[in-house]
Design a protein around this motif. Structure first.
Motif, PDB file in Angstrom:
ATOM      1  N   ASP A   1       0.842  -1.191   0.000  1.00  0.00           N
ATOM      2  CA  ASP A   1       0.000   0.000   0.000  1.00  0.00           C
ATOM      3  C   ASP A   1       0.881   1.247   0.000  1.00  0.00           C
ATOM      4  OD1 ASP A   1      -1.938   1.924   0.277  1.00  0.00           O
ATOM      5  OD2 ASP A   1      -2.622   1.259   2.258  1.00  0.00           O
ATOM      6  N   PRO A   2       0.943   1.962  -1.134  1.00  0.00           N
ATOM      7  CA  PRO A   2       1.787   3.157  -1.186  1.00  0.00           C
ATOM      8  C   PRO A   2       1.368   4.238  -0.188  1.00  0.00           C
ATOM      9  CG  PRO A   2       1.008   2.548  -3.383  1.00  0.00           C
ATOM     10  CD  PRO A   2       0.296   1.674  -2.402  1.00  0.00           C
ATOM     11  N   ALA A   3       0.128   4.198   0.274  1.00  0.00           N
ATOM     12  CA  ALA A   3      -0.357   5.207   1.217  1.00  0.00           C
ATOM     13  C   ALA A   3       0.307   5.092   2.590  1.00  0.00           C
ATOM     14  CB  ALA A   3      -1.867   5.105   1.362  1.00  0.00           C
ATOM     15  N   ILE A   4       0.831   3.914   2.922  1.00  0.00           N
ATOM     16  CA  ILE A   4       1.429   3.756   4.257  1.00  0.00           C
ATOM     17  C   ILE A   4       2.947   3.820   4.234  1.00  0.00           C
ATOM     18  CG2 ILE A   4      -0.528   2.449   5.165  1.00  0.00           C
ATOM     19  CD1 ILE A   4       1.128  -0.090   4.856  1.00  0.00           C
ATOM     20  N   GLY A   5       3.539   4.059   3.072  1.00  0.00           N
ATOM     21  CA  GLY A   5       4.988   4.191   3.009  1.00  0.00           C
ATOM     22  C   GLY A   5       5.554   3.642   1.719  1.00  0.00           C
ATOM     23  N   PRO A   6       6.880   3.654   1.608  1.00  0.00           N
ATOM     24  CA  PRO A   6       7.527   3.150   0.393  1.00  0.00           C
ATOM     25  C   PRO A   6       7.175   1.684   0.129  1.00  0.00           C
ATOM     26  CG  PRO A   6       9.109   4.277   1.817  1.00  0.00           C
ATOM     27  CD  PRO A   6       7.835   4.164   2.576  1.00  0.00           C
ATOM     28  N   VAL A   7       6.960   1.381  -1.140  1.00  0.00           N
ATOM     29  CA  VAL A   7       6.521   0.037  -1.532  1.00  0.00           C
ATOM     30  C   VAL A   7       7.655  -0.983  -1.407  1.00  0.00           C
ATOM     31  CG1 VAL A   7       5.646  -1.333  -3.467  1.00  0.00           C
ATOM     32  CG2 VAL A   7       4.684   0.913  -2.987  1.00  0.00           C
ATOM     33  N   GLY A   8       8.881  -0.606  -1.735  1.00  0.00           N
ATOM     34  CA  GLY A   8      10.018  -1.534  -1.703  1.00  0.00           C
ATOM     35  C   GLY A   8      10.175  -2.242  -0.366  1.00  0.00           C
ATOM     36  N   PRO A   9      10.255  -1.507   0.750  1.00  0.00           N
ATOM     37  CA  PRO A   9      10.371  -2.187   2.046  1.00  0.00           C
ATOM     38  C   PRO A   9       9.162  -3.079   2.369  1.00  0.00           C
ATOM     39  CG  PRO A   9      11.058   0.093   2.258  1.00  0.00           C
ATOM     40  CD  PRO A   9      10.480  -0.074   0.875  1.00  0.00           C
ATOM     41  N   GLN A  10       7.977  -2.665   1.939  1.00  0.00           N
ATOM     42  CA  GLN A  10       6.791  -3.499   2.164  1.00  0.00           C
ATOM     43  C   GLN A  10       6.916  -4.821   1.405  1.00  0.00           C
ATOM     44  OE1 GLN A  10       2.823  -1.606   1.990  1.00  0.00           O
ATOM     45  NE2 GLN A  10       3.947   0.318   1.690  1.00  0.00           N
ATOM     46  N   ILE A  11       7.430  -4.746   0.173  1.00  0.00           N
ATOM     47  CA  ILE A  11       7.625  -5.956  -0.629  1.00  0.00           C
ATOM     48  C   ILE A  11       8.574  -6.905   0.089  1.00  0.00           C
ATOM     49  CG2 ILE A  11       8.586  -6.844  -2.804  1.00  0.00           C
ATOM     50  CD1 ILE A  11       5.895  -5.511  -3.244  1.00  0.00           C
ATOM     51  N   PHE A  12       9.651  -6.360   0.680  1.00  0.00           N
ATOM     52  CA  PHE A  12      10.595  -7.206   1.415  1.00  0.00           C
ATOM     53  C   PHE A  12       9.931  -7.851   2.635  1.00  0.00           C
ATOM     54  CE2 PHE A  12      14.019  -4.828  -0.830  1.00  0.00           C
ATOM     55  CZ  PHE A  12      14.654  -5.929  -1.378  1.00  0.00           C
ATOM     56  N   VAL A  13       9.051  -7.124   3.325  1.00  0.00           N
ATOM     57  CA  VAL A  13       8.338  -7.707   4.473  1.00  0.00           C
ATOM     58  C   VAL A  13       7.434  -8.838   3.997  1.00  0.00           C
ATOM     59  CG1 VAL A  13       6.591  -7.244   6.249  1.00  0.00           C
ATOM     60  CG2 VAL A  13       8.481  -5.632   5.908  1.00  0.00           C
ATOM     61  N   PHE A  14       6.698  -8.598   2.923  1.00  0.00           N
ATOM     62  CA  PHE A  14       5.836  -9.662   2.385  1.00  0.00           C
ATOM     63  C   PHE A  14       6.671 -10.846   1.883  1.00  0.00           C
ATOM     64  CE2 PHE A  14       2.611  -6.207   1.857  1.00  0.00           C
ATOM     65  CZ  PHE A  14       1.674  -6.739   2.726  1.00  0.00           C
ATOM     66  N   GLY A  15       7.825 -10.564   1.309  1.00  0.00           N
ATOM     67  CA  GLY A  15       8.721 -11.642   0.893  1.00  0.00           C
ATOM     68  C   GLY A  15       9.163 -12.486   2.079  1.00  0.00           C
ATOM     69  N   ALA A  16       9.460 -11.835   3.205  1.00  0.00           N
ATOM     70  CA  ALA A  16       9.847 -12.579   4.415  1.00  0.00           C
ATOM     71  C   ALA A  16       8.690 -13.434   4.923  1.00  0.00           C
ATOM     72  CB  ALA A  16      10.313 -11.606   5.502  1.00  0.00           C
ATOM     73  N   VAL A  17       7.484 -12.901   4.847  1.00  0.00           N
ATOM     74  CA  VAL A  17       6.298 -13.681   5.252  1.00  0.00           C
ATOM     75  C   VAL A  17       6.122 -14.871   4.318  1.00  0.00           C
ATOM     76  CG1 VAL A  17       3.771 -13.607   5.444  1.00  0.00           C
ATOM     77  CG2 VAL A  17       5.159 -11.744   6.383  1.00  0.00           C
ATOM     78  N   PHE A  18       6.343 -14.655   3.021  1.00  0.00           N
ATOM     79  CA  PHE A  18       6.235 -15.747   2.056  1.00  0.00           C
ATOM     80  C   PHE A  18       7.278 -16.825   2.336  1.00  0.00           C
ATOM     81  CE2 PHE A  18       6.737 -17.937  -1.978  1.00  0.00           C
ATOM     82  CZ  PHE A  18       5.430 -18.108  -2.372  1.00  0.00           C
ATOM     83  N   ILE A  19       8.492 -16.411   2.669  1.00  0.00           N
ATOM     84  CA  ILE A  19       9.545 -17.368   3.013  1.00  0.00           C
ATOM     85  C   ILE A  19       9.142 -18.178   4.229  1.00  0.00           C
ATOM     86  CG2 ILE A  19      11.910 -17.577   3.896  1.00  0.00           C
ATOM     87  CD1 ILE A  19      12.608 -15.200   2.010  1.00  0.00           C
ATOM     88  N   LEU A  20       8.588 -17.518   5.250  1.00  0.00           N
ATOM     89  CA  LEU A  20       8.126 -18.235   6.446  1.00  0.00           C
ATOM     90  C   LEU A  20       7.054 -19.256   6.086  1.00  0.00           C
ATOM     91  CD1 LEU A  20       8.003 -18.624   9.543  1.00  0.00           C
ATOM     92  CD2 LEU A  20       6.302 -16.780   9.578  1.00  0.00           C
ATOM     93  N   ALA A  21       6.064 -18.848   5.287  1.00  0.00           N
ATOM     94  CA  ALA A  21       4.990 -19.766   4.883  1.00  0.00           C
ATOM     95  C   ALA A  21       5.543 -20.938   4.075  1.00  0.00           C
ATOM     96  CB  ALA A  21       3.933 -19.017   4.071  1.00  0.00           C
ATOM     97  N   THR A  22       6.458 -20.646   3.160  1.00  0.00           N
ATOM     98  CA  THR A  22       7.068 -21.687   2.341  1.00  0.00           C
ATOM     99  C   THR A  22       7.868 -22.655   3.193  1.00  0.00           C
ATOM    100  OG1 THR A  22       7.179 -20.202   0.443  1.00  0.00           O
ATOM    101  CG2 THR A  22       8.642 -22.105   0.403  1.00  0.00           C
ATOM    102  N   PHE A  23       8.661 -22.107   4.106  1.00  0.00           N
ATOM    103  CA  PHE A  23       9.482 -22.974   4.955  1.00  0.00           C
ATOM    104  C   PHE A  23       8.613 -23.867   5.830  1.00  0.00           C
ATOM    105  CE2 PHE A  23      12.111 -24.183   8.545  1.00  0.00           C
ATOM    106  CZ  PHE A  23      13.235 -24.649   7.891  1.00  0.00           C
ATOM    107  N   LEU A  24       7.544 -23.317   6.388  1.00  0.00           N
ATOM    108  CA  LEU A  24       6.660 -24.130   7.240  1.00  0.00           C
ATOM    109  C   LEU A  24       5.952 -25.221   6.433  1.00  0.00           C
ATOM    110  CD1 LEU A  24       5.110 -21.357   9.520  1.00  0.00           C
ATOM    111  CD2 LEU A  24       6.864 -23.050  10.136  1.00  0.00           C
ATOM    112  N   ALA A  25       5.391 -24.854   5.279  1.00  0.00           N
ATOM    113  CA  ALA A  25       4.650 -25.841   4.474  1.00  0.00           C
ATOM    114  C   ALA A  25       5.581 -26.892   3.891  1.00  0.00           C
ATOM    115  CB  ALA A  25       3.875 -25.130   3.362  1.00  0.00           C
ATOM    116  N   PHE A  26       6.645 -26.457   3.221  1.00  0.00           N
ATOM    117  CA  PHE A  26       7.573 -27.410   2.613  1.00  0.00           C
ATOM    118  C   PHE A  26       8.363 -28.171   3.669  1.00  0.00           C
ATOM    119  CE2 PHE A  26       8.170 -25.212  -1.790  1.00  0.00           C
ATOM    120  CZ  PHE A  26       6.824 -25.381  -2.045  1.00  0.00           C
TER     121      PHE A  26
END
Length: 186
Positions: free
Chosen positions: A150-175
């Motif tokens: 959401d660009p309204a809450i701040g820069p998109v790049g750092p948000q993408i990295f946070v979502f990427g970390a969440v995706f890594i956590l989900a992937t690691f748990l499932a796999f």
């Protein structure tokens, strides 16, 4: 920083994607059953490292090249198909002596600490290559990941990295669960 609600929603979508049938989770399953859960976890680590590359590409805008160019995306798909064919050829050509026919011998070898670091590193590397050439992951990162930022809450790049970390956590748990259960119970 993304809101807790959007992080939870994204985590749910990421878990569903990780659990949907595809080459990555099937490869984790196959390697864990054949060679034990430690090898399966090594593949999972490689797959998660591949997600770091996808996340960085989206955060830096490099993934827009694949979104804009059907030729680049087609080349990536063919590279992924060629790599899967290479893995299938290697599995088909593998000597029979590598596969354990006796269930007891398989359990003994899978549970022992005889796995060398070269083999584990090779499996991590294979996991990275598989993830980077998997069109399902690329499409997810191109199509869905930016929608959660959401660009309204701040820069998109750092948000993408946070979502990427969440995706890594989900992937690691499932796999990781797939690797441990299939490696333990075969």
């Amino acid at each position: 920083m993304p809101t807790l609600q959007s992080l939870i929603a994204f985590f749910g979508v990421a878990v569903l994607l990780a659990l949907s049938p595809g080459p990555d989770n099937l490869f984790v399953l196959m390697q864990s059953v054949q060679r034990g859960w430690r090898v399966g976890i090594a593949v999972v680590v490689g797959l998660c490292l591949g997600v770091v590359v996808h996340t960085t590409a989206v955060a830096l805008g490099l993934a827009a090249v694949f979104a804009a160019s059907s030729v680049a995306f087609t080349v990536l798909k063919w590279c992924g198909a060629a790599y899967l064919a290479y893995l299938a050829w290697g599995a088909w050509r593998a000597p029979v002596s590598e596969a354990k026919n006796d269930a007891g011998a398989h359990q003994e070898s899978a549970s022992s600490n005889q796995i060398d670091s070269k083999e584990l590193f090779a499996m991590v590397r294979r996991g990275v290559v598989m993830n980077l050439t998997n069109p399902k992951v690329l499409i997810f990162f191109l199509a869905f990941l930016p929608q959660f930022a959401d660009p309204a809450i701040g820069p998109v790049g750092p948000q993408i990295f946070v979502f990427g970390a969440v995706f890594i956590l989900a992937t690691f748990l499932a796999f990781g669960a797939i690797a441990i259960f299939s490696g333990t119970f075969g």
